[in-house]
Design an enzyme around this catalytic site. Structure first.
Site, mmCIF file in Angstrom:
data_model
loop_
_atom_site.group_PDB
_atom_site.id
_atom_site.type_symbol
_atom_site.label_atom_id
_atom_site.label_comp_id
_atom_site.label_asym_id
_atom_site.label_seq_id
_atom_site.Cartn_x
_atom_site.Cartn_y
_atom_site.Cartn_z
ATOM 1 N N LYS A 1 0.844 -1.211 0.000
ATOM 2 C CA LYS A 1 0.000 0.000 0.000
ATOM 3 C C LYS A 1 0.871 1.250 0.000
ATOM 4 O O LYS A 1 2.078 1.178 0.243
ATOM 5 C CB LYS A 1 -0.910 -0.019 1.230
ATOM 6 C CG LYS A 1 -0.174 0.073 2.547
ATOM 7 C CD LYS A 1 -1.076 -0.276 3.721
ATOM 8 C CE LYS A 1 -0.267 -0.415 4.988
ATOM 9 N NZ LYS A 1 -0.584 0.521 6.038
ATOM 10 N N ARG B 1 -9.751 0.216 15.769
ATOM 11 C CA ARG B 1 -9.621 0.973 14.523
ATOM 12 C C ARG B 1 -10.564 0.275 13.555
ATOM 13 O O ARG B 1 -11.761 0.276 13.772
ATOM 14 C CB ARG B 1 -8.146 0.965 14.084
ATOM 15 C CG ARG B 1 -7.783 2.049 13.109
ATOM 16 C CD ARG B 1 -6.306 2.020 12.740
ATOM 17 N NE ARG B 1 -5.942 0.845 11.932
ATOM 18 C CZ ARG B 1 -4.748 0.648 11.392
ATOM 19 N NH1 ARG B 1 -3.780 1.535 11.572
ATOM 20 N NH2 ARG B 1 -4.494 -0.431 10.674
ATOM 21 N N HIS C 1 -5.523 -7.230 13.573
ATOM 22 C CA HIS C 1 -4.315 -6.401 13.514
ATOM 23 C C HIS C 1 -3.951 -5.950 14.929
ATOM 24 O O HIS C 1 -4.830 -5.600 15.719
ATOM 25 C CB HIS C 1 -4.603 -5.192 12.611
ATOM 26 C CG HIS C 1 -3.394 -4.400 12.203
ATOM 27 N ND1 HIS C 1 -2.214 -4.979 11.754
ATOM 28 C CD2 HIS C 1 -3.175 -3.059 12.154
ATOM 29 C CE1 HIS C 1 -1.348 -4.032 11.444
ATOM 30 N NE2 HIS C 1 -1.891 -2.862 11.685
ATOM 31 N N ARG D 1 1.817 -10.701 7.500
ATOM 32 C CA ARG D 1 1.740 -9.530 6.624
ATOM 33 C C ARG D 1 2.980 -8.669 6.868
ATOM 34 O O ARG D 1 3.102 -8.006 7.895
ATOM 35 C CB ARG D 1 0.465 -8.719 6.926
ATOM 36 C CG ARG D 1 -0.817 -9.523 6.830
ATOM 37 C CD ARG D 1 -2.055 -8.639 6.889
ATOM 38 N NE ARG D 1 -2.158 -7.826 8.085
ATOM 39 C CZ ARG D 1 -2.751 -8.203 9.219
ATOM 40 N NH1 ARG D 1 -3.310 -9.408 9.317
ATOM 41 N NH2 ARG D 1 -2.801 -7.393 10.238
ATOM 42 N N TYR E 1 15.990 30.541 6.274
ATOM 43 C CA TYR E 1 14.900 31.311 6.875
ATOM 44 C C TYR E 1 15.007 31.366 8.399
ATOM 45 O O TYR E 1 15.217 30.339 9.051
ATOM 46 C CB TYR E 1 13.552 30.674 6.549
ATOM 47 C CG TYR E 1 13.110 30.807 5.113
ATOM 48 C CD1 TYR E 1 13.218 32.009 4.415
ATOM 49 C CD2 TYR E 1 12.556 29.721 4.454
ATOM 50 C CE1 TYR E 1 12.788 32.115 3.103
ATOM 51 C CE2 TYR E 1 12.122 29.813 3.141
ATOM 52 C CZ TYR E 1 12.241 31.013 2.466
ATOM 53 O OH TYR E 1 11.818 31.114 1.183
ATOM 54 N N CYS F 1 13.689 24.362 3.931
ATOM 55 C CA CYS F 1 12.747 25.154 3.136
ATOM 56 C C CYS F 1 11.912 24.216 2.266
ATOM 57 O O CYS F 1 12.077 23.004 2.320
ATOM 58 C CB CYS F 1 13.499 26.144 2.252
ATOM 59 S SG CYS F 1 14.743 27.091 3.161
ATOM 60 N N ASP G 1 12.083 23.663 -0.937
ATOM 61 C CA ASP G 1 12.816 22.985 -2.017
ATOM 62 C C ASP G 1 14.288 22.752 -1.711
ATOM 63 O O ASP G 1 15.012 22.251 -2.576
ATOM 64 C CB ASP G 1 12.759 23.848 -3.292
ATOM 65 C CG ASP G 1 11.385 24.415 -3.519
ATOM 66 O OD1 ASP G 1 10.465 23.621 -3.733
ATOM 67 O OD2 ASP G 1 11.232 25.656 -3.436
HETATM 68 C C1 LIG Z 1 -3.783 -3.991 8.482
HETATM 69 C C2 LIG Z 1 -2.314 -3.926 8.257
HETATM 70 N N1 LIG Z 1 -1.620 -5.074 8.142
HETATM 71 C C3 LIG Z 1 -0.295 -5.071 7.939
HETATM 72 C C4 LIG Z 1 0.415 -3.895 7.849
HETATM 73 C C5 LIG Z 1 1.888 -3.950 7.655
HETATM 74 O O1 LIG Z 1 2.518 -3.485 8.813
HETATM 75 P P1 LIG Z 1 4.090 -3.392 8.903
HETATM 76 O O2 LIG Z 1 4.496 -2.380 7.874
HETATM 77 O O3 LIG Z 1 4.316 -2.906 10.279
HETATM 78 O O4 LIG Z 1 4.628 -4.736 8.618
HETATM 79 C C6 LIG Z 1 -0.259 -2.683 7.962
HETATM 80 C C7 LIG Z 1 0.476 -1.440 7.886
HETATM 81 O O5 LIG Z 1 0.163 -0.420 8.414
HETATM 82 C C8 LIG Z 1 -1.675 -2.701 8.173
HETATM 83 O O6 LIG Z 1 -2.355 -1.565 8.284
#
Ligand SMILES: Cc1ncc(COP(=O)(O)O)c(C=O)c1O
Length: 376
Positions: free
Chosen positions: A35, A133, A165, A221, A264, A311, A313
């Site tokens: 993702k 969540r 999760h 995962r 700045y 800044c 850029d």
């Molecule tokens: C639902 C879910 N599973 C797995 C992951 C992967 O987590 P990680 O990058 O800590 O391995 C994420 C990442 O945020 C997630 O939201």
């Protein structure tokens, strides 16, 4: 588009990390989480590299990301898990995307679309075991599971997974971990009693797959660790190789007298006559403004710190009397295996009180990704 700066992404490193994650997880099948544009590394190249390293599933947050994988020709199972109202559920069902279901309304939408299309949707029911969540609350779980089982009997869907999760897997020993695991077992038992027979049960993210053998189930995962970054501060995940190197050529250098205020707000003032080097990367490119006077980098063979305000850029580095010249590379973060003084994204995270995920995902669109290591 800056021609001076780029994020170099080593695809061999991602494949290597994916292989390592499978080893760490005792051979449990791996979902490569790609993702957010592959955590900033580029979703499609990252997916190819994860698969080359043994990932047999891919994970995305949104359906659009999963559909992009399908359009690019990825045929392996893909799970998308954030499904707000109005998402292209029908396209996902047609593309055989596994849909992470966190509430009854989404389940009903999936059943409706599957019936309309005359297809069997693949659904993964998500239990909220304590993150509060996404996921279905324990009080609503049985009802959801029973509704899914009925729809499965009617041929509208296949419950391909049951999952959850963790909230605090990056804090090994946190009491919520054992509690979430026991709630996950309860959720699985309820699903089992309702007659569901999921292909995969999963709860482990990178932190859990590194530290919790009891959380492996049928699938782990792996996101951040696949990109070579450790989610647990001060944890030795031996062998991970950071895949992204953010670097830029120096745009110009100049000599300034002692007492010169820099950038700045003049938040940095030279304490002697000095050479300033200008790096053409700024907060629009993902270098946090909070890195003012703090952000580390490798330049001229040694570790230095940003001088003054970051800044939009550009930013400046005081290199003293060192022979740094325009055209030379400054490395903001990368792999210390290449040079021991190279800062890591984890170093940036520690210094800026954030997590390495934020450092790599915020590298902006103006920074070209340059792929090395395998065909992108
Ligand atoms: C639902 C879910 N599973 C797995 C992951 C992967 O987590 P990680 O990058 O800590 O391995 C994420 C990442 O945020 C997630 O939201």
């Amino acid at each position: 588009m800056s021609h001076f700066a780029h994020a170099r992404v080593d695809l061999d490193a991602i494949s290597h990390n994916a292989r390592l994650l499978r080893e760490f997880a005792g051979g449990t099948p791996l979902m490569g989480v790609v993702k957010a544009d592959g955590y900033g590394h580029g979703m499609l190249p990252a997916a190819r590299a994860m698969i080359a390293g043994g990932a047999t599933w891919l994970g995305t947050a949104f359906i659009d990301e999963a559909l992009e994988l399908r359009r690019a020709g990825f045929t392996l199972p893909v799970l998308a898990w954030i499904i707000p109202p109005g998402e292209p559920v029908a396209e996902a069902v047609e593309a055989d995307v596994d849909l992470g279901v966190s509430d009854r309304a989404v389940l009903d939408t999936v059943i409706f679309e599957a019936a309309r299309l005359g297809r069997t949707a693949r659904v993964q029911l998500k239990a909220d075991t304590g993150l509060n969540r996404g996921g279905v609350n324990p009080a609503d779980w049985r009802n959801l599971v029973e509704a899914a089982a009925r729809a499965e009997d009617e041929g509208h869907l296949r419950v391909s997974g049951v999952w959850s999760h963790f909230a605090c897997a990056d804090e090994p020993g946190h009491p919520s971990i054992a509690l979430q695991l026991s709630r996950f077992h309860e959720a699985l038992e309820i699903a089992d009693k309702a007659g569901l027979d999921p292909e995969v049960r999963h709860i482990a993210n990178s932190a859990a797959l590194l530290t919790l053998p009891e959380a492996r189930f049928d699938l782990v995962r792996g996101g951040i660790a696949g990109y070579g970054l450790c989610p647990i501060p001060d944890f030795e995940a031996t062998g991970l190789r950071p895949a992204m190197t953010l670097r830029s050529r120096i745009a110009l250098t100049k000599r300034v007298p002692a007492g010169s205020g820099v950038s700045y707000g003049h938040r940095y003032v030279t304490d002697r006559e000095s050479t300033l080097a200008l790096v053409p990367l700024g907060y629009a490119d993902g270098v946090p403004r909070a890195a003012t006077n703090k952000g580390p980098l490798l330049l001229g063979g040694r570790r230095r710190v940003i001088s003054g305000t970051v800044c939009m850029d550009q930013f400046v580095v005081d290199v003293g009397d060192d022979a740094v010249e325009a055209g030379e590379y400054a490395v903001l973060f990368g792999d210390p295996g290449e040079h021991p003084d190279t800062p890591t994204a984890e170093d940036w995270a520690r210094i800026l009180d954030t997590i390495p995920y934020e450092i790599v995902t915020r590298v902006g669109v103006r920074v070209p990704r340059e792929y090395v290591g395998a065909p992108a």
